[in-house]
Motif scaffolding. Structure first.
Motif, PDB file in Angstrom:
ATOM      1  N   ARG A   4      26.444  55.466  59.740  1.00  0.00           N
ATOM      2  CA  ARG A   4      26.755  54.216  60.441  1.00  0.00           C
ATOM      3  C   ARG A   4      26.740  53.080  59.423  1.00  0.00           C
ATOM      4  NH1 ARG A   4      23.652  57.622  62.957  1.00  0.00           N
ATOM      5  NH2 ARG A   4      22.025  56.975  61.511  1.00  0.00           N
ATOM      6  N   VAL A   5      27.765  52.221  59.480  1.00  0.00           N
ATOM      7  CA  VAL A   5      27.897  51.137  58.496  1.00  0.00           C
ATOM      8  C   VAL A   5      28.248  49.837  59.207  1.00  0.00           C
ATOM      9  CG1 VAL A   5      29.040  50.367  56.379  1.00  0.00           C
ATOM     10  CG2 VAL A   5      28.754  52.816  56.802  1.00  0.00           C
ATOM     11  N   VAL A   6      27.567  48.748  58.800  1.00  0.00           N
ATOM     12  CA  VAL A   6      27.952  47.394  59.184  1.00  0.00           C
ATOM     13  C   VAL A   6      28.469  46.693  57.936  1.00  0.00           C
ATOM     14  CG1 VAL A   6      27.172  45.135  59.989  1.00  0.00           C
ATOM     15  CG2 VAL A   6      26.310  47.201  61.095  1.00  0.00           C
ATOM     16  N   TYR A   7      29.728  46.273  57.978  1.00  0.00           N
ATOM     17  CA  TYR A   7      30.315  45.512  56.880  1.00  0.00           C
ATOM     18  C   TYR A   7      30.197  44.032  57.241  1.00  0.00           C
ATOM     19  CZ  TYR A   7      32.415  50.008  55.641  1.00  0.00           C
ATOM     20  OH  TYR A   7      32.619  51.336  55.318  1.00  0.00           O
ATOM     21  N   TRP A   8      29.438  43.286  56.454  1.00  0.00           N
ATOM     22  CA  TRP A   8      29.195  41.879  56.753  1.00  0.00           C
ATOM     23  C   TRP A   8      30.094  41.021  55.880  1.00  0.00           C
ATOM     24  CZ3 TRP A   8      26.128  40.293  60.676  1.00  0.00           C
ATOM     25  CH2 TRP A   8      25.881  38.926  60.787  1.00  0.00           C
ATOM     26  N   THR A   9      31.168  40.470  56.458  1.00  0.00           N
ATOM     27  CA  THR A   9      32.099  39.643  55.700  1.00  0.00           C
ATOM     28  C   THR A   9      31.811  38.169  55.958  1.00  0.00           C
ATOM     29  OG1 THR A   9      33.843  39.411  57.380  1.00  0.00           O
ATOM     30  CG2 THR A   9      33.809  41.462  56.081  1.00  0.00           C
ATOM     31  N   GLY A  10      32.560  37.316  55.290  1.00  0.00           N
ATOM     32  CA  GLY A  10      32.303  35.895  55.393  1.00  0.00           C
ATOM     33  C   GLY A  10      32.602  35.304  56.742  1.00  0.00           C
ATOM     34  N   GLN A  11      33.473  35.937  57.562  1.00  0.00           N
ATOM     35  CA  GLN A  11      33.888  35.355  58.827  1.00  0.00           C
ATOM     36  C   GLN A  11      33.522  36.183  60.045  1.00  0.00           C
ATOM     37  OE1 GLN A  11      35.205  32.249  58.627  1.00  0.00           O
ATOM     38  NE2 GLN A  11      34.941  32.472  56.418  1.00  0.00           N
ATOM     39  N   GLN A  12      33.200  37.471  59.870  1.00  0.00           N
ATOM     40  CA  GLN A  12      32.842  38.323  60.994  1.00  0.00           C
ATOM     41  C   GLN A  12      32.247  39.617  60.469  1.00  0.00           C
ATOM     42  OE1 GLN A  12      36.209  40.029  63.178  1.00  0.00           O
ATOM     43  NE2 GLN A  12      37.559  39.450  61.511  1.00  0.00           N
ATOM     44  N   TYR A  38      32.038  43.999  60.834  1.00  0.00           N
ATOM     45  CA  TYR A  38      32.744  45.218  61.248  1.00  0.00           C
ATOM     46  C   TYR A  38      31.712  46.334  61.385  1.00  0.00           C
ATOM     47  CZ  TYR A  38      37.254  43.179  59.787  1.00  0.00           C
ATOM     48  OH  TYR A  38      38.367  42.393  59.651  1.00  0.00           O
ATOM     49  N   TRP A  39      31.918  47.192  62.364  1.00  0.00           N
ATOM     50  CA  TRP A  39      31.052  48.356  62.557  1.00  0.00           C
ATOM     51  C   TRP A  39      31.891  49.623  62.440  1.00  0.00           C
ATOM     52  CZ3 TRP A  39      26.161  50.204  63.424  1.00  0.00           C
ATOM     53  CH2 TRP A  39      26.047  51.464  64.011  1.00  0.00           C
ATOM     54  N   SER A  40      31.346  50.631  61.749  1.00  0.00           N
ATOM     55  CA  SER A  40      32.041  51.911  61.642  1.00  0.00           C
ATOM     56  C   SER A  40      31.041  53.050  61.755  1.00  0.00           C
ATOM     57  CB  SER A  40      32.781  52.018  60.301  1.00  0.00           C
ATOM     58  OG  SER A  40      33.392  53.291  60.179  1.00  0.00           O
ATOM     59  N   CYS A  41      31.301  53.945  62.696  1.00  0.00           N
ATOM     60  CA  CYS A  41      30.610  55.228  62.753  1.00  0.00           C
ATOM     61  C   CYS A  41      31.687  56.287  63.004  1.00  0.00           C
ATOM     62  CB  CYS A  41      29.522  55.251  63.831  1.00  0.00           C
ATOM     63  SG  CYS A  41      30.141  55.158  65.532  1.00  0.00           S
ATOM     64  N   ALA A  42      31.292  57.521  63.097  1.00  0.00           N
ATOM     65  CA  ALA A  42      32.283  58.593  63.229  1.00  0.00           C
ATOM     66  C   ALA A  42      33.065  58.496  64.541  1.00  0.00           C
ATOM     67  CB  ALA A  42      31.597  59.947  63.125  1.00  0.00           C
ATOM     68  N   GLU A  43      32.513  57.801  65.541  1.00  0.00           N
ATOM     69  CA  GLU A  43      33.141  57.780  66.858  1.00  0.00           C
ATOM     70  C   GLU A  43      33.723  56.432  67.259  1.00  0.00           C
ATOM     71  OE1 GLU A  43      31.012  59.675  70.011  1.00  0.00           O
ATOM     72  OE2 GLU A  43      29.904  60.980  68.646  1.00  0.00           O
ATOM     73  N   ARG A  44      33.427  55.379  66.485  1.00  0.00           N
ATOM     74  CA  ARG A  44      33.920  54.069  66.908  1.00  0.00           C
ATOM     75  C   ARG A  44      34.018  53.129  65.720  1.00  0.00           C
ATOM     76  NH1 ARG A  44      30.916  49.689  70.952  1.00  0.00           N
ATOM     77  NH2 ARG A  44      32.804  48.523  71.514  1.00  0.00           N
ATOM     78  N   GLN A  45      35.058  52.300  65.740  1.00  0.00           N
ATOM     79  CA  GLN A  45      35.202  51.225  64.779  1.00  0.00           C
ATOM     80  C   GLN A  45      35.514  49.957  65.546  1.00  0.00           C
ATOM     81  OE1 GLN A  45      38.143  52.586  61.926  1.00  0.00           O
ATOM     82  NE2 GLN A  45      36.562  53.514  60.652  1.00  0.00           N
ATOM     83  N   VAL A  46      34.699  48.937  65.334  1.00  0.00           N
ATOM     84  CA  VAL A  46      34.822  47.708  66.105  1.00  0.00           C
ATOM     85  C   VAL A  46      34.485  46.534  65.192  1.00  0.00           C
ATOM     86  CG1 VAL A  46      32.432  47.834  66.930  1.00  0.00           C
ATOM     87  CG2 VAL A  46      34.107  46.539  68.242  1.00  0.00           C
TER      88      VAL A  46
END
Length: 743
Positions: free
Chosen positions: A388-396, A398-406
């Motif tokens: 499971r990964v949370v990508y923390w960018t300057g404006q929002q 992103y979440w990524s796991c094997a079953e969902r990307q949001v």
């Protein structure tokens, strides 16, 4: 009037109205707006967009499947002008345009660059139409030399409001963590990510415990599993920052006394003793309800066996609640949490000439591969070993796991990508394939790992293998997990034994400076011997040759062979189910592999009586896939040519097709003689006829030269590869099979 005359009249009128080069007025009343037919504020720059839409309407009337792009129109004279129009005049379209530029900026520093005086150039807009009837608006801030910023606006006939209007409830434009907390909880309770990919019940050796009141404490990992967050970040480039700042980053690491962390870390201490990225990661983790954080500089105390820690990274990342990727930071002293400028103005549906304008989500691939953290070699395995990964960018976020990307703005939708969008990305593909054990696809994925890894940078080149050690251990374990008594797989200096010929067929995108090679770390046949930050290609179609065979591993560096003591080797060779320790031993030994013996069809690359010709005399066309040649000036001759700038080399026998290879290293104009005298994988000037080749596959050839410093005449160093020689499929026909040593 005939239809052809009507069309001609429409064209003349359209050209008269559509002055493609006229920029909008920059006088004070340019910011003046008025309501349009949809009761929204519209400035004079919006009129330019309306002209683009009118151009599109004309094309669609002529041909509903028309595909193409309009000429460019200038909609504002600078980003600051656009910003004023959105904020002061309240132009609804300019609010959408402004947000589009900001959402394309991954880091806070990128967003601030939009307002820098040096970047104030006209904003160009182009309407792109595709054959399916879709359309989008491409925006670009362009100086006379290049495009500085770009953005995209999607157009549709139906309103598509944001699923989350982030401007309605944020105090100070900071993130509201409720949505992210719900996404994390949804994965925890409704997905099987943890049950599939959690490696063990073991915690890392050391964790930072978040105590509250902006204090933390270094503690030993509890005996029972706990939920902890892992931070993946970029330290920064010491060459581009003040020495004191780099010293502060390194100095924030955990020191030891007699092998134990110092009391200053074992006792509670304020978070402001840590660099800013870590401070914000602690606050963010606590806001999401987590009490533990792991990151390398604090939780791998100085003096710890770095080799051992690197080989268990698959466990540290695999057992984490999630990995927080600091995509918004360029260095450890950058803050993660800050005001996000894209949400300054409230979201509002915007419509021009019957079409709704929508801000879109940046594809996750861009966040993954373009953020500063992606330039650091260590972060590749941090991402691909994380369920499971949370990508923390300057404006929002992103979440990524094997079953969902949001994303914070809404679900990532890829059901109907445009020609400018990338296909769906899944950072967890490596773990998924390790779980299923699909051998062919797993080897494909390892080659993808290599291609993503070689362009990255390392502070210490000696860590070339260590920075992917966790991936190598996980790869081996995926093949050994079934507990079979015979496991044939072996790790060979970044390549894998079971598919060795294919792994040897890597190539560089363009030849590089031989003086920067790492052949003191890895043998010439391994991609790890290349200089840092080199783009490679690994995934060309490959069909193995029935004549190629890996005979033996002849030499392993003594420092790495020490891990394979008699007792350890016995354990490794046994049918034990302790494949975790076996994987670590295989990876450590594999770093030290230097010489292998192989067998295959072997021949010179260039005929002995071939004549050298200029590259420019034969190449008539080049595309991304291949070059086209014209040999009419050299009928019935054996010829060869070498491209001095990018390292391509071509050989053609008199009445046969050509074979084009790619050398790993460039010809050096300066110090070429001294470089050539070293025993490196470098092909000097006028030595092209020394080039030998070994068949790897039906369309893959390894290019070799004899090693100068070896007593044995059958020792060769790699200098390049030839892939896809479709014009000469019989290149090895009738050639003898030979055993050689690759060094």
């Amino acid at each position: 009037m005939p239809e052809s005359h009507i069309r001609r009249l429409v064209d003349v009128l359209l050209d008269a109205v559509f002055d493609y080069t006229r920029p909008p007025s920059s006088d004070p009343d340019f910011l003046w707006t008025e309501p349009n037919e949809y009761s929204q504020r519209q400035c004079r720059g919006c009129d330019e967009i309306c002209q683009l839409l009118r151009w599109g309407e004309v094309q669609r009337r002529r041909d509903k499947t028309y595909e193409g792009s309009s000429p460019s129109r200038i909609v504002h004279n600078s980003y600051l002008e656009l910003d004023r129009c959105a904020g002061v005049s309240g132009c609804d379209t300019c609010c959408v345009l402004r947000r589009a530029f900001l959402l394309e900026q991954i880091t806070k520093r990128d967003a601030e660059r939009l307002q820098h005086p040096d970047n104030q150039w006209p904003i160009h807009a182009v309407l792109d139409l595709d054959s399916s009837g879709g359309s989008l608006l491409s925006l670009a801030i362009r100086s006379p030399k290049r495009t500085i910023f770009s953005a995209t606006i999607h157009l549709s006939g139906e309103p598509r409001p944001l699923s989350r209007d982030l401007t309605r409830r944020l105090a100070g434009l900071r993130c509201n963590y409720d949505d992210l907390r719900q996404v994390i909880d949804d994965c925890r309770h409704n997905h099987d990510c943890s049950s599939k990919h959690r490696w063990s019940r073991r915690n890392p050796t050391w964790l930072l415990k978040i105590l509250g009141e902006n204090r933390v404490q270094l503690v030993e990992g509890p005996s029972e599993p706990v939920d902890y967050v892992v931070l993946s970040y970029s330290w920064g480039d010491p060459a581009t920052m003040p020495a004191a700042e780099w010293a502060r980053i390194k100095g924030a690491g955990t020191k030891t006394i007699n092998g134990r962390p110092v009391p200053e870390r074992l006792n509670p201490f304020p978070i402001w003793e840590l660099p800013e990225t870590m401070q914000d990661a602690i606050l963010l983790s606590a806001s999401l309800g987590f009490s533990y954080l792991w990151y390398d500089n604090a939780c791998i105390p100085k003096g710890t066996n770095w080799d051992t820690e690197a080989s268990i990274m698959h466990e540290v990342y695999g057992n984490a609640a999630f990995t927080l990727v600091a995509s918004s930071s360029t260095k450890a002293t950058d803050h993660l949490i800050h005001d996000r400028l894209s949400w300054t103005h409230r979201s509002k549906a915007c419509k021009l000439r019957g079409l709704w304008l929508h801000n879109t989500l940046m594809p996750l691939d861009r966040v993954r591969f373009e953020s500063p953290v992606s330039q650091r070699a260590w972060t590749l395995q941090e991402e691909r070993l994380s369920p499971r990964v949370v990508y923390w960018t300057g404006q929002q976020w992103y979440w990524s796991c094997a079953e969902r990307q949001v994303a914070e703005m809404g679900e990532l939708q890829y059901s109907s990508p445009t020609r400018d969008e990338t296909p769906r990305s899944c950072p967890q593909r490596f773990l998924e394939l390790c779980h299923t054990g699909d051998e062919d696809q797993l080897h494909d994925e390892w080659l993808d790992v290599v291609e993503a890894y070689t362009p990255r940078d390392l502070v210490e080149p000696k860590d070339r293998f260590l920075a992917i050690a966790g991936l190598a251990v996980r790869f081996y374990n995926a093949k050994a997990v079934n507990g079979g008594t015979v496991v044939t797989e072996d790790y060979l200096a970044g390549l894998w034994k079971d598919n060795f010929a294919r792994h040897l067929a890597w190539s560089v995108s363009s030849a590089v400076d031989p003086r920067q090679n790492l052949q003191h770390i890895a043998p010439s046949w391994s991609w790890a011997s290349l200089p840092l930050q080199v783009h490679t290609r690994t995934k060309a179609p490959f069909k193995p040759s029935k004549h190629f065979k890996l005979i033996a591993v002849e030499h392993v560096d003594a420092a790495h062979a020490m891990s394979m003591t008699d007792q350890a080797a016995t354990k490794f060779e046994s049918a034990t189910t302790d494949y975790v320790n076996r994987g670590r031993a295989v990876e450590e030994r594999g770093r030290g592999v230097k010489v292998v013996e192989v067998q295959g069809r072997f021949r010179p690359f260039i005929a002995e009586n071939a004549q050298e010709v200029l590259w420019e005399a034969i190449e008539c066309k080049r595309t991304a896939q291949r070059s086209s040649f014209d040999f009419r000036a050299f009928p019935g001759q054996h010829i060869y040519a070498r491209h001095r700038a990018d390292g391509r080399i071509m050989s053609k026998d008199a009445h046969s097709g050509e074979v084009v290879g790619q050398l790993d290293y460039l010809v050096q104009c300066e110090n070429a003689k001294s470089t050539a005298q070293q025993d490196t994988a470098y092909l000097p000037e006028s030595a092209e006829k020394d080039l030998m080749c070994l068949e790897l596959g039906e369309s893959a050839i390894l290019l070799l030269v004899r090693s100068r410093n070896c007593d044995r005449s059958d020792s060769y160093r790699r200098v390049g590869v030839a892939i896809g020689h479709g014009n000469r499929k019989g290149f090895f026909y009738g050639c003898d099979t030979k055993r050689i040593r690759l060094v």
